[in-house]
Write a protein that holds these residues in place. Structure first.
Motif, PDB file in Angstrom:
ATOM      1  N   SER A 122       0.829  -1.217   0.000  1.00  0.00           N
ATOM      2  CA  SER A 122       0.000   0.000   0.000  1.00  0.00           C
ATOM      3  C   SER A 122       0.856   1.257   0.000  1.00  0.00           C
ATOM      4  O   SER A 122       0.447   2.297  -0.510  1.00  0.00           O
ATOM      5  CB  SER A 122      -0.931   0.019   1.213  1.00  0.00           C
ATOM      6  OG  SER A 122      -0.193   0.161   2.416  1.00  0.00           O
ATOM      7  N   GLY A 123       2.053   1.166   0.605  1.00  0.00           N
ATOM      8  CA  GLY A 123       2.935   2.328   0.707  1.00  0.00           C
ATOM      9  C   GLY A 123       2.695   3.173   1.940  1.00  0.00           C
ATOM     10  O   GLY A 123       3.258   4.248   2.091  1.00  0.00           O
ATOM     11  N   ILE A 124       1.855   2.695   2.860  1.00  0.00           N
ATOM     12  CA  ILE A 124       1.511   3.445   4.064  1.00  0.00           C
ATOM     13  C   ILE A 124       2.301   2.904   5.256  1.00  0.00           C
ATOM     14  O   ILE A 124       2.306   1.702   5.505  1.00  0.00           O
ATOM     15  CB  ILE A 124       0.010   3.314   4.400  1.00  0.00           C
ATOM     16  CG1 ILE A 124      -0.861   3.794   3.254  1.00  0.00           C
ATOM     17  CG2 ILE A 124      -0.326   4.075   5.675  1.00  0.00           C
ATOM     18  CD1 ILE A 124      -2.339   3.530   3.458  1.00  0.00           C
ATOM     19  N   ASN A 125       2.932   3.811   5.996  1.00  0.00           N
ATOM     20  CA  ASN A 125       3.529   3.471   7.284  1.00  0.00           C
ATOM     21  C   ASN A 125       2.636   4.074   8.359  1.00  0.00           C
ATOM     22  O   ASN A 125       2.198   5.217   8.233  1.00  0.00           O
ATOM     23  CB  ASN A 125       4.944   4.031   7.418  1.00  0.00           C
ATOM     24  CG  ASN A 125       5.898   3.411   6.438  1.00  0.00           C
ATOM     25  OD1 ASN A 125       5.785   2.236   6.111  1.00  0.00           O
ATOM     26  ND2 ASN A 125       6.831   4.191   5.945  1.00  0.00           N
ATOM     27  N   LEU A 126       2.354   3.296   9.395  1.00  0.00           N
ATOM     28  CA  LEU A 126       1.474   3.745  10.466  1.00  0.00           C
ATOM     29  C   LEU A 126       2.214   3.768  11.791  1.00  0.00           C
ATOM     30  O   LEU A 126       3.182   3.042  11.980  1.00  0.00           O
ATOM     31  CB  LEU A 126       0.269   2.800  10.603  1.00  0.00           C
ATOM     32  CG  LEU A 126      -0.636   2.634   9.402  1.00  0.00           C
ATOM     33  CD1 LEU A 126      -1.727   1.619   9.701  1.00  0.00           C
ATOM     34  CD2 LEU A 126      -1.241   3.961   8.989  1.00  0.00           C
ATOM     35  N   GLU A 127       1.708   4.604  12.707  1.00  0.00           N
ATOM     36  CA  GLU A 127       2.237   4.588  14.063  1.00  0.00           C
ATOM     37  C   GLU A 127       1.137   4.936  15.053  1.00  0.00           C
ATOM     38  O   GLU A 127       0.162   5.606  14.712  1.00  0.00           O
ATOM     39  CB  GLU A 127       3.410   5.541  14.225  1.00  0.00           C
ATOM     40  CG  GLU A 127       3.065   6.998  14.236  1.00  0.00           C
ATOM     41  CD  GLU A 127       4.282   7.897  14.435  1.00  0.00           C
ATOM     42  OE1 GLU A 127       4.111   8.929  15.098  1.00  0.00           O
ATOM     43  OE2 GLU A 127       5.370   7.578  13.934  1.00  0.00           O
ATOM     44  N   HIS A 128       1.317   4.440  16.259  1.00  0.00           N
ATOM     45  CA  HIS A 128       0.409   4.749  17.359  1.00  0.00           C
ATOM     46  C   HIS A 128       0.801   6.137  17.854  1.00  0.00           C
ATOM     47  O   HIS A 128       1.953   6.389  18.171  1.00  0.00           O
ATOM     48  CB  HIS A 128       0.586   3.698  18.456  1.00  0.00           C
ATOM     49  CG  HIS A 128      -0.346   3.875  19.606  1.00  0.00           C
ATOM     50  ND1 HIS A 128      -0.111   4.786  20.599  1.00  0.00           N
ATOM     51  CD2 HIS A 128      -1.505   3.265  19.910  1.00  0.00           C
ATOM     52  CE1 HIS A 128      -1.087   4.730  21.475  1.00  0.00           C
ATOM     53  NE2 HIS A 128      -1.946   3.805  21.084  1.00  0.00           N
ATOM     54  N   ALA A 129      -0.169   7.062  17.911  1.00  0.00           N
ATOM     55  CA  ALA A 129       0.138   8.454  18.264  1.00  0.00           C
ATOM     56  C   ALA A 129      -0.728   8.941  19.421  1.00  0.00           C
ATOM     57  O   ALA A 129      -1.319  10.003  19.366  1.00  0.00           O
ATOM     58  CB  ALA A 129      -0.048   9.346  17.045  1.00  0.00           C
ATOM     59  N   GLY A 130      -0.840   8.138  20.450  1.00  0.00           N
ATOM     60  CA  GLY A 130      -1.644   8.550  21.592  1.00  0.00           C
ATOM     61  C   GLY A 130      -3.023   7.933  21.562  1.00  0.00           C
ATOM     62  O   GLY A 130      -3.224   6.867  20.996  1.00  0.00           O
TER      63      GLY A 130
END
Length: 128
Positions: free
Chosen positions: A7-15
């Motif tokens: 997909s090309g998406i990087n995700l992160e938990h941000a609170g």
């Protein structure tokens, strides 16, 4: 087996963020009483559940990827993938939804500057 982020998406938990859900109809009958991933909940008058859930944001977009071409941007808050509200899933499960199989159509609902936007794209492998 080697898997790649198609997909090309990087995700992160941000609170965390609050999510309000209506769990009862006008007659007070509870329709949805399941637990969410964050599992911190306040029930308001038996009709609305206020939950504290993880906030997942787009931390990066690969240039030329399907997500980039569709218009997703860094900082977008992911709300749903293919109609499924993501706060019910762990980060790795969300990544799996976004990279399940090549040539699959993916719809992503995001929040950007207090507006909900829907993007769709087809997963295309980088290496074929």
């Amino acid at each position: 087996m080697f898997t790649y982020n198609i997909s090309g998406i990087n995700l992160e938990h941000a609170g965390v963020r609050y999510v309000a859900e209506r769990i009862a109809d006008r007659n007070g009958v509870v329709h949805n009483n399941e637990r969410t991933y964050g599992d911190v909940q306040i029930i308001l008058q038996g009709a609305t559940r206020l939950s504290l859930v993880p906030e997942i944001i787009v931390s990066g977009i690969r240039q030329g990827s399907p997500a980039h071409s569709a218009g997703l941007q860094e900082g977008d808050v992911i709300l749903a993938v293919n109609g499924k509200r993501i706060y019910r899933y762990k980060l790795q499960e969300i990544m799996t939804m976004l990279n399940e199989k090549k040539h699959k159509k993916v719809k992503v609902l995001v929040e950007r500057y207090n507006n909900d936007l829907l993007f769709s794209f087809v997963l295309k492998p980088l290496f074929d």
